[in-house]
Design a protein around this motif. Structure first.
Motif, PDB file in Angstrom:
ATOM      1  N   LEU A  41       0.758  -1.203   0.165  1.00 28.65           N
ATOM      2  CA  LEU A  41      -0.123   0.089  -0.125  1.00 28.65           C
ATOM      3  C   LEU A  41       0.793   1.401   0.050  1.00 28.65           C
ATOM      4  O   LEU A  41       0.341   2.360  -0.056  1.00 28.65           O
ATOM      5  N   GLY A  42       2.087   1.094  -0.134  1.00 29.32           N
ATOM      6  CA  GLY A  42       3.060   2.260  -0.249  1.00 29.32           C
ATOM      7  C   GLY A  42       3.178   3.000   1.318  1.00 29.32           C
ATOM      8  O   GLY A  42       3.829   4.182   1.218  1.00 29.32           O
ATOM      9  N   GLN A  43       3.278   2.222   2.386  1.00 30.42           N
ATOM     10  CA  GLN A  43       3.174   2.698   3.643  1.00 30.42           C
ATOM     11  C   GLN A  43       3.803   1.927   4.636  1.00 30.42           C
ATOM     12  O   GLN A  43       3.799   1.303   5.692  1.00 30.42           O
ATOM     13  N   GLU A  44       4.864   1.512   4.125  1.00 29.26           N
ATOM     14  CA  GLU A  44       5.861   0.092   4.847  1.00 29.26           C
ATOM     15  C   GLU A  44       6.351   0.481   6.223  1.00 29.26           C
ATOM     16  O   GLU A  44       6.027  -0.293   7.064  1.00 29.26           O
ATOM     17  N   LYS A  45       6.793   1.664   6.543  1.00 30.38           N
ATOM     18  CA  LYS A  45       7.121   1.867   7.967  1.00 30.38           C
ATOM     19  C   LYS A  45       6.374   3.012   8.601  1.00 30.38           C
ATOM     20  O   LYS A  45       6.885   3.287   9.797  1.00 30.38           O
ATOM     21  N   ILE A  46       5.273   3.179   8.244  1.00 33.59           N
ATOM     22  CA  ILE A  46       4.332   4.429   8.842  1.00 33.59           C
ATOM     23  C   ILE A  46       4.079   3.917  10.203  1.00 33.59           C
ATOM     24  O   ILE A  46       3.852   4.858  11.090  1.00 33.59           O
ATOM     25  N   LEU A  47       4.028   2.773  10.641  1.00 36.97           N
ATOM     26  CA  LEU A  47       3.575   2.112  12.102  1.00 36.97           C
ATOM     27  C   LEU A  47       4.502   1.634  12.635  1.00 36.97           C
ATOM     28  O   LEU A  47       4.279   0.907  13.847  1.00 36.97           O
ATOM     29  N   ALA A  48       5.848   1.887  12.294  1.00 32.30           N
ATOM     30  CA  ALA A  48       7.025   1.112  12.934  1.00 32.30           C
ATOM     31  C   ALA A  48       7.446   2.065  14.222  1.00 32.30           C
ATOM     32  O   ALA A  48       8.422   3.196  13.848  1.00 32.30           O
ATOM     33  N   GLY A  49       7.129   1.921  15.156  1.00 30.92           N
ATOM     34  CA  GLY A  49       7.684   2.755  16.380  1.00 30.92           C
ATOM     35  C   GLY A  49       6.676   4.013  16.638  1.00 30.92           C
ATOM     36  O   GLY A  49       7.419   4.762  17.509  1.00 30.92           O
ATOM     37  N   VAL A  50       5.506   4.011  16.386  1.00 34.89           N
ATOM     38  CA  VAL A  50       4.717   5.012  16.895  1.00 34.89           C
ATOM     39  C   VAL A  50       4.095   4.675  18.157  1.00 34.89           C
ATOM     40  O   VAL A  50       4.196   3.699  19.021  1.00 34.89           O
ATOM     41  N   GLY A  51       3.713   5.849  19.103  1.00 40.32           N
ATOM     42  CA  GLY A  51       3.081   5.845  20.219  1.00 40.32           C
ATOM     43  C   GLY A  51       1.823   5.424  20.120  1.00 40.32           C
ATOM     44  O   GLY A  51       1.039   6.207  19.184  1.00 40.32           O
ATOM     45  N   VAL A  52       1.053   4.806  21.037  1.00 42.87           N
ATOM     46  CA  VAL A  52      -0.497   4.531  20.687  1.00 42.87           C
ATOM     47  C   VAL A  52      -1.027   4.951  22.072  1.00 42.87           C
ATOM     48  O   VAL A  52      -0.734   4.615  23.257  1.00 42.87           O
ATOM     49  N   ALA A  53      -2.137   5.787  22.110  1.00 37.48           N
ATOM     50  CA  ALA A  53      -3.038   5.922  23.264  1.00 37.48           C
ATOM     51  C   ALA A  53      -4.349   5.712  23.000  1.00 37.48           C
ATOM     52  O   ALA A  53      -5.014   6.276  22.075  1.00 37.48           O
ATOM     53  N   VAL A  54      -5.213   4.791  23.527  1.00 38.21           N
ATOM     54  CA  VAL A  54      -6.367   4.133  23.238  1.00 38.21           C
ATOM     55  C   VAL A  54      -7.230   4.606  24.386  1.00 38.21           C
ATOM     56  O   VAL A  54      -7.278   4.197  25.592  1.00 38.21           O
ATOM     57  N   ASP A  55      -8.411   5.435  24.225  1.00 36.77           N
ATOM     58  CA  ASP A  55      -9.279   5.597  25.252  1.00 36.77           C
ATOM     59  C   ASP A  55     -10.352   4.164  25.463  1.00 36.77           C
ATOM     60  O   ASP A  55     -10.900   3.962  24.548  1.00 36.77           O
ATOM     61  N   VAL A  56     -10.235   3.951  26.487  1.00 35.63           N
ATOM     62  CA  VAL A  56     -11.041   2.623  26.729  1.00 35.63           C
ATOM     63  C   VAL A  56     -12.534   3.022  26.831  1.00 35.63           C
ATOM     64  O   VAL A  56     -13.514   2.010  26.135  1.00 35.63           O
ATOM     65  N   GLN A  57     -13.110   3.854  27.176  1.00 40.10           N
ATOM     66  CA  GLN A  57     -14.483   4.482  27.491  1.00 40.10           C
ATOM     67  C   GLN A  57     -15.280   4.754  26.139  1.00 40.10           C
ATOM     68  O   GLN A  57     -16.366   5.241  26.309  1.00 40.10           O
ATOM     69  N   ARG A  58     -14.298   5.275  25.309  1.00 41.33           N
ATOM     70  CA  ARG A  58     -15.043   5.955  24.082  1.00 41.33           C
ATOM     71  C   ARG A  58     -13.956   5.627  22.901  1.00 41.33           C
ATOM     72  O   ARG A  58     -12.772   5.441  23.083  1.00 41.33           O
ATOM     73  N   PRO A  59     -14.524   5.584  21.480  1.00 38.47           N
ATOM     74  CA  PRO A  59     -13.589   5.196  20.433  1.00 38.47           C
ATOM     75  C   PRO A  59     -12.695   6.333  20.149  1.00 38.47           C
ATOM     76  O   PRO A  59     -13.371   7.242  19.255  1.00 38.47           O
ATOM     77  N   ARG A  60     -11.629   6.246  20.514  1.00 41.67           N
ATOM     78  CA  ARG A  60     -10.657   7.420  20.401  1.00 41.67           C
ATOM     79  C   ARG A  60      -9.269   6.755  20.371  1.00 41.67           C
ATOM     80  O   ARG A  60      -8.806   6.163  21.377  1.00 41.67           O
ATOM     81  N   THR A  61      -8.418   7.109  19.433  1.00 40.42           N
ATOM     82  CA  THR A  61      -7.124   6.673  19.344  1.00 40.42           C
ATOM     83  C   THR A  61      -6.065   7.744  19.016  1.00 40.42           C
ATOM     84  O   THR A  61      -6.381   8.314  17.866  1.00 40.42           O
TER      85      THR A  61
END
Length: 253
Positions: A41-61
């Motif tokens: 898809l042309g996005q080989e490394k875009i998610l390699a090493g990113v920080g993630v914060a997911v809200d448990v009580q509502r749909p937000r990332t």
């Protein structure tokens, strides 16, 4: 108590218990995600090493260092945006699910396509099994069938339209302890091609039990193929407490 309710309660308990999930606010981690599908898809490394914060009580990332140092991507079901360190919006898209190109040879995604795909996917992954207690999510235990281990049980889950997910119907596989080990689905944004998503290396973090290694196999003629199309590893996992713990079944809408 029906069998599906009994299985779901066992699963919730194995992953920390519903009361603990109701007190959770944000799950944070460092994500290393790659695979031949992202490369194609042309996005080989875009998610390699990113920080993630997911809200448990509502749909937000929120993804930090997304597309570059100091930049962040913010996902909600109907809007995605890329911001700089000052909060200035650099790019955004409404109705992101409708923006995906047909899954044909040579198609490419842009960063906002990846943000939507990763945003809803990570929110689904990291809030399960708590997500299955949300209103209008239907569960049904399936009878004996194909599983990857002795004593495993299967739960068919049907999601309502207002929950962004890979496909409306999915099948979750749990081992004899009630831990999630596999999910079968067919992602709409990837052409509804069936896949088997495996979960391993479960860890307890602040009372929640979360798998920290995942890999996704394509399924052909009902048979998972040997080479993964995605591999996901989570490190530095932490859980923040909710400002107002939930007191009712499921999360806020």
């Amino acid at each position: 108590m029906n069998e599906a309710t009994g299985l779901l309660e066992q699963v919730l308990q194995a992953h920390g218990g519903v009361d603990r999930w109701r007190r959770a606010g944000t799950i944070r981690a460092r994500l290393y995600m790659a695979g031949p599908t992202l490369t194609a898809l042309g996005q080989e490394k875009i998610l390699a090493g990113v920080g993630v914060a997911v809200d448990v009580q509502r749909p937000r990332t929120v993804l930090t260092d997304f597309t570059g140092p100091g930049l962040r991507g913010v996902y909600t079901p109907h809007h995605v945006r890329l911001e700089d360190a000052n909060g200035t919006v650099l790019a955004e898209r409404t109705a992101p699910r409708e923006s995906f190109p047909p899954r044909l040879g040579g198609v490419r995604w842009d960063a906002l396509h990846v943000l939507y795909f990763a945003g809803y996917g990570l929110w689904n992954y990291l809030t399960n099994p708590y997500l299955l207690t949300w209103p209008c999510v239907r569960t049904e235990e399936l009878g004996p069938g194909e599983t990857d281990g002795p004593g495993w049980r299967r739960l068919r889950v049907t999601f309502p339209e207002d929950i962004a997910t890979h496909s409306a119907e999915q099948v979750f596989h749990y081992d004899e302890r009630g831990l999630q080990r596999r999910v079968d689905y067919a992602p709409y944004v990837l052409g509804s091609r069936p896949a088997a998503h495996h979960t391993e290396a479960h860890r307890e973090v602040s009372g929640l039990v979360l798998p920290t290694h995942r890999y996704v196999l394509p399924v052909k003629d009902g048979v998972p193929q040997p080479e993964p199309i995605f591999v996901l590893d989570f490190t530095d996992v932490t859980v923040d407490e909710a400002d107002q713990p939930q007191s009712v079944r499921g999360g806020r809408r």
